[in-house]
Design a protein around this motif. Structure first.
Motif, PDB file in Angstrom:
ATOM      1  N   TRP A 156      11.577  -4.156   2.302  1.00 38.01           N
ATOM      2  CA  TRP A 156      11.456  -2.726   2.536  1.00 38.01           C
ATOM      3  C   TRP A 156      11.818  -1.893   1.308  1.00 38.01           C
ATOM      4  CZ3 TRP A 156      14.447  -3.979   7.487  1.00 38.01           C
ATOM      5  CH2 TRP A 156      13.575  -4.374   8.497  1.00 38.01           C
ATOM      6  N   ASP A 208       4.191   3.137  -9.929  1.00 35.48           N
ATOM      7  CA  ASP A 208       4.554   1.717  -9.953  1.00 35.48           C
ATOM      8  C   ASP A 208       6.067   1.648 -10.096  1.00 35.48           C
ATOM      9  OD1 ASP A 208       4.820  -0.988 -10.309  1.00 35.48           O
ATOM     10  OD2 ASP A 208       3.973  -1.035 -12.327  1.00 35.48           O
ATOM     11  N   HIS A 224      -0.045   8.271  -9.149  1.00 33.63           N
ATOM     12  CA  HIS A 224      -0.019   6.856  -8.800  1.00 33.63           C
ATOM     13  C   HIS A 224       1.248   6.261  -9.406  1.00 33.63           C
ATOM     14  CE1 HIS A 224      -4.174   7.324  -7.489  1.00 33.63           C
ATOM     15  NE2 HIS A 224      -4.402   7.955  -8.638  1.00 33.63           N
ATOM     16  N   ARG A 229       4.800   0.371  -4.722  1.00 33.59           N
ATOM     17  CA  ARG A 229       3.808   1.289  -5.271  1.00 33.59           C
ATOM     18  C   ARG A 229       3.659   2.452  -4.316  1.00 33.59           C
ATOM     19  NH1 ARG A 229       2.634  -3.576  -6.964  1.00 33.59           N
ATOM     20  NH2 ARG A 229       2.169  -4.235  -4.825  1.00 33.59           N
ATOM     21  N   ASN A 230       3.330   3.619  -4.869  1.00 38.65           N
ATOM     22  CA  ASN A 230       3.057   4.765  -4.011  1.00 38.65           C
ATOM     23  C   ASN A 230       2.004   5.662  -4.656  1.00 38.65           C
ATOM     24  OD1 ASN A 230       4.843   5.633  -6.004  1.00 38.65           O
ATOM     25  ND2 ASN A 230       6.510   6.069  -4.583  1.00 38.65           N
ATOM     26  N   ASP A 231       1.238   6.281  -3.801  1.00 38.09           N
ATOM     27  CA  ASP A 231       0.254   7.284  -4.194  1.00 38.09           C
ATOM     28  C   ASP A 231       0.665   8.601  -3.561  1.00 38.09           C
ATOM     29  OD1 ASP A 231      -1.499   5.550  -5.655  1.00 38.09           O
ATOM     30  OD2 ASP A 231      -2.205   4.769  -3.746  1.00 38.09           O
ATOM     31  N   VAL A 247      10.071   0.129  -1.766  1.00 39.94           N
ATOM     32  CA  VAL A 247       8.753   0.609  -2.143  1.00 39.94           C
ATOM     33  C   VAL A 247       8.359  -0.024  -3.480  1.00 39.94           C
ATOM     34  CG1 VAL A 247       9.683   2.711  -3.251  1.00 39.94           C
ATOM     35  CG2 VAL A 247       7.302   2.640  -2.484  1.00 39.94           C
ATOM     36  N   THR A 301       1.328   7.810   0.391  1.00 39.45           N
ATOM     37  CA  THR A 301       1.063   6.454   0.857  1.00 39.45           C
ATOM     38  C   THR A 301       1.994   5.516   0.110  1.00 39.45           C
ATOM     39  OG1 THR A 301      -1.263   6.975   1.254  1.00 39.45           O
ATOM     40  CG2 THR A 301      -0.664   4.654   1.147  1.00 39.45           C
ATOM     41  N   SER A 302       2.819   4.766   0.838  1.00 43.79           N
ATOM     42  CA  SER A 302       3.805   3.875   0.228  1.00 43.79           C
ATOM     43  C   SER A 302       3.474   2.430   0.570  1.00 43.79           C
ATOM     44  CB  SER A 302       5.216   4.202   0.730  1.00 43.79           C
ATOM     45  OG  SER A 302       5.570   5.541   0.467  1.00 43.79           O
ATOM     46  N   GLU A 303       3.598   1.564  -0.434  1.00 44.34           N
ATOM     47  CA  GLU A 303       3.413   0.128  -0.225  1.00 44.34           C
ATOM     48  C   GLU A 303       4.765  -0.548  -0.427  1.00 44.34           C
ATOM     49  OE1 GLU A 303       1.150  -3.627  -2.384  1.00 44.34           O
ATOM     50  OE2 GLU A 303       0.235  -1.623  -2.481  1.00 44.34           O
ATOM     51  N   TYR A 304       5.228  -1.275   0.598  1.00 40.22           N
ATOM     52  CA  TYR A 304       6.550  -1.877   0.578  1.00 40.22           C
ATOM     53  C   TYR A 304       6.453  -3.390   0.411  1.00 40.22           C
ATOM     54  CZ  TYR A 304       8.055   2.599   2.565  1.00 40.22           C
ATOM     55  OH  TYR A 304       8.306   3.931   2.784  1.00 40.22           O
ATOM     56  N   ASP A 305       7.549  -3.978  -0.092  1.00 35.42           N
ATOM     57  CA  ASP A 305       7.635  -5.427  -0.125  1.00 35.42           C
ATOM     58  C   ASP A 305       8.362  -5.925   1.127  1.00 35.42           C
ATOM     59  OD1 ASP A 305      10.385  -5.135  -0.535  1.00 35.42           O
ATOM     60  OD2 ASP A 305      10.284  -5.560  -2.679  1.00 35.42           O
TER      61      ASP A 305
END
Length: 339
Positions: A264, A285, A283, A268-270, A266, A257-261
C-alpha cells in the motif's frame, strides 16, 4: 468568511488554551544537480511542553537519512529544538534552516514502519544542514476571519489547523550526511506554516501533492470524508511562464489516479489539476517512500512520504506525494475508497 494574511503571520502566534495547539513549519526541497531531496519539520506544542522535530533526507542512491525527536521546550518563541532551527529572516521573503545532529541511515526506508527496531539496528551518521530559503512566488492561504454568526463547518480544517500558508521557494545551501556532502545550488521546493489545534485523526484521508519545476509550482490537496461521497479540493498553481509574475492562482479541481504496490505504498500517480485558465497533467514516479504514523486513543493514522519525480508537459521536476489515511481493520481508508 475572509482570509487574513499579514506579514506578522509568518512569525509565531499566541497559543490558545487547547492542549493540542501546534504551530508547525515545514520545508521540502530537491536539487537535480546532486540528486538530493528532503523535508524538515518542527511543530511546537507549547501547552504540552515539547516540540516535534523531523529531518528526512532522500539520498540519490535510495537510502534515507531520518530523525524524529520530541525535545522539551519552554514557552513558544522559536522553532529551535533537537538540533533543528528555523529562522524567519524576512517574512514571506527569506527563511534559514539549520540542523546539527545525527540521522538514522536507512538502506530500506520502509523499516520505519517499526521505528523502535529501525532506530536500534540501523547506523546513525552525523548530519548538518544549512539552507537559505527564498521566495519565488506569493504566499497562499492565511487565517479565516468569520463574519458575525458564522461558524467553521464541522469536521473542517479547524480541527487540523486554524491558519495555514504555503509558498513556492528556491533553495540553496549544503547538506552533509556522514562523509558525503551535497551542494544545493538550483534547488526548489515549498514551505508550509500552520497554527492552531492539530488532531491527526480529524481527517479521514487526504492526498497532498507538491510538485516543483522551478518556474512552475503546484501544491494541491484532495481530501475524503467518511461518507465517501464528499471530497474537498484545495491548492494553488504558480506559473511564471504563463503569468509573468509571482502570483498564485487557485486550483478548482483535481483528478487523481494512484497505483499502489503490495504494501500500500503509492508507486506511480497521475494528477490532473484544473485552474480557471489552464489544465496541468502531472505524471509521478515515487522513487523513495518512508512510512510514518500517529497513534491516539486507540486510533492509528498512517502517513507515507514519497519523494516523487514529476513530469508535466515536457518539464521534469520533483516534490512529495504525502498520503494520509486512518487505518481501519488494517486497511488505509483512502486506498479502500479508491484514491
Amino acid at each position: 468568511m475572509r482570509m487574513r494574511l499579514e506579514p506578522g503571520d509568518d512569525y509565531f502566534h499566541a497559543p490558545d488554551a487547547d492542549p493540542n495547539y501546534n504551530e508547525i513549519r515545514y520545508y521540502n526541497f530537491f536539487d537535480p544537480g546532486p540528486g538530493l531531496g528532503g523535508w524538515v519539520r518542527m511543530g511546537n506544542r507549547p501547552n504540552e511542553g515539547y516540540a516535534e522535530m523531523t529531518v528526512c533526507l532522500y539520498l540519490p542512491d535510495g537510502r534515507v537519512g531520518f530523525m524524529f525527536k520530541r525535545p522539551r521546550i519552554e514557552g513558544h518563541h522559536a522553532h529551535d529544538a533537537g538540533g533543528l532551527r528555523f529562522e524567519v529572516v524576512a517574512p514571506y521573503e527569506e527563511h534559514h534552516v539549520t540542523y546539527d545532529g545525527v540521522v538514522c541511515l536507512l538502506a530500506d526506508p520502509r523499516e520505519m514502519a517499526d521505528p523502535g527496531t529501525a532506530f536500534a539496528k540501523d547506523p546513525h551518521e552525523p548530519c548538518n544542514v544549512d539552507l537559505r530559503i527564498t521566495a519565488v512566488a506569493q504566499p497562499s492561504g492565511g487565517e479565516p476571519e468569520w463574519d458575525h454568526g458564522e461558524q467553521p463547518p464541522a469536521g473542517s480544517s479547524h480541527e487540523f489547523a486554524r491558519g495555514h500558508t504555503e509558498q513556492q521557494m528556491a533553495i540553496a545551501g549544503v547538506v552533509r550526511v556522514g562523509d558525503e556532502q551535497f551542494d544545493l545550488v538550483d534547488g526548489f521546493g515549498l514551505r508550509d506554516h500552520s497554527w492552531g489545534p492539530r488532531v491527526w485523526q480529524s481527517i479521514w484521508w487526504y492526498r497532498w501533492i507538491t510538485a516543483s519545476f522551478g518556474r512552475l509550482g503546484i501544491a494541491c490537496t484532495l481530501r475524503g470524508e467518511r461518507d465517501e461521497e464528499r471530497r474537498n479540493v484545495s491548492g494553488w498553481v504558480f506559473d511564471l511562464e504563463r503569468y509573468g509574475d509571482a502570483r498564485v492562482v487557485p486550483v478548482r479541481d483535481i483528478g487523481l489516479t494512484s497505483e499502489y504496490d503490495e504494501e500500500w505504498f503509492v508507486a506511480r500517480n497521475d494528477v490532473v489539476v484544473t485552474t480557471d485558465d489552464e489544465v496541468y497533467e502531472l505524471h509521478g514516479d515515487v522513487w523513495s517512500s518512508i512510512p510514518l504514523r500517529n497513534r491516539r486513543d486507540g486510533k492509528v493514522t498512517r502517513l507515507t512520504e514519497g519523494m516523487t519525480r514529476w513530469w508535466c508537459d515536457g518539464r521534469q521536476g520533483a516534490g512529495l506525494s504525502e498520503y494520509l489515511d486512518q487505518v481501519v481493520d488494517g486497511v488505509p481508508v483512502g486506498i479502500a475508497a479508491g484514491s
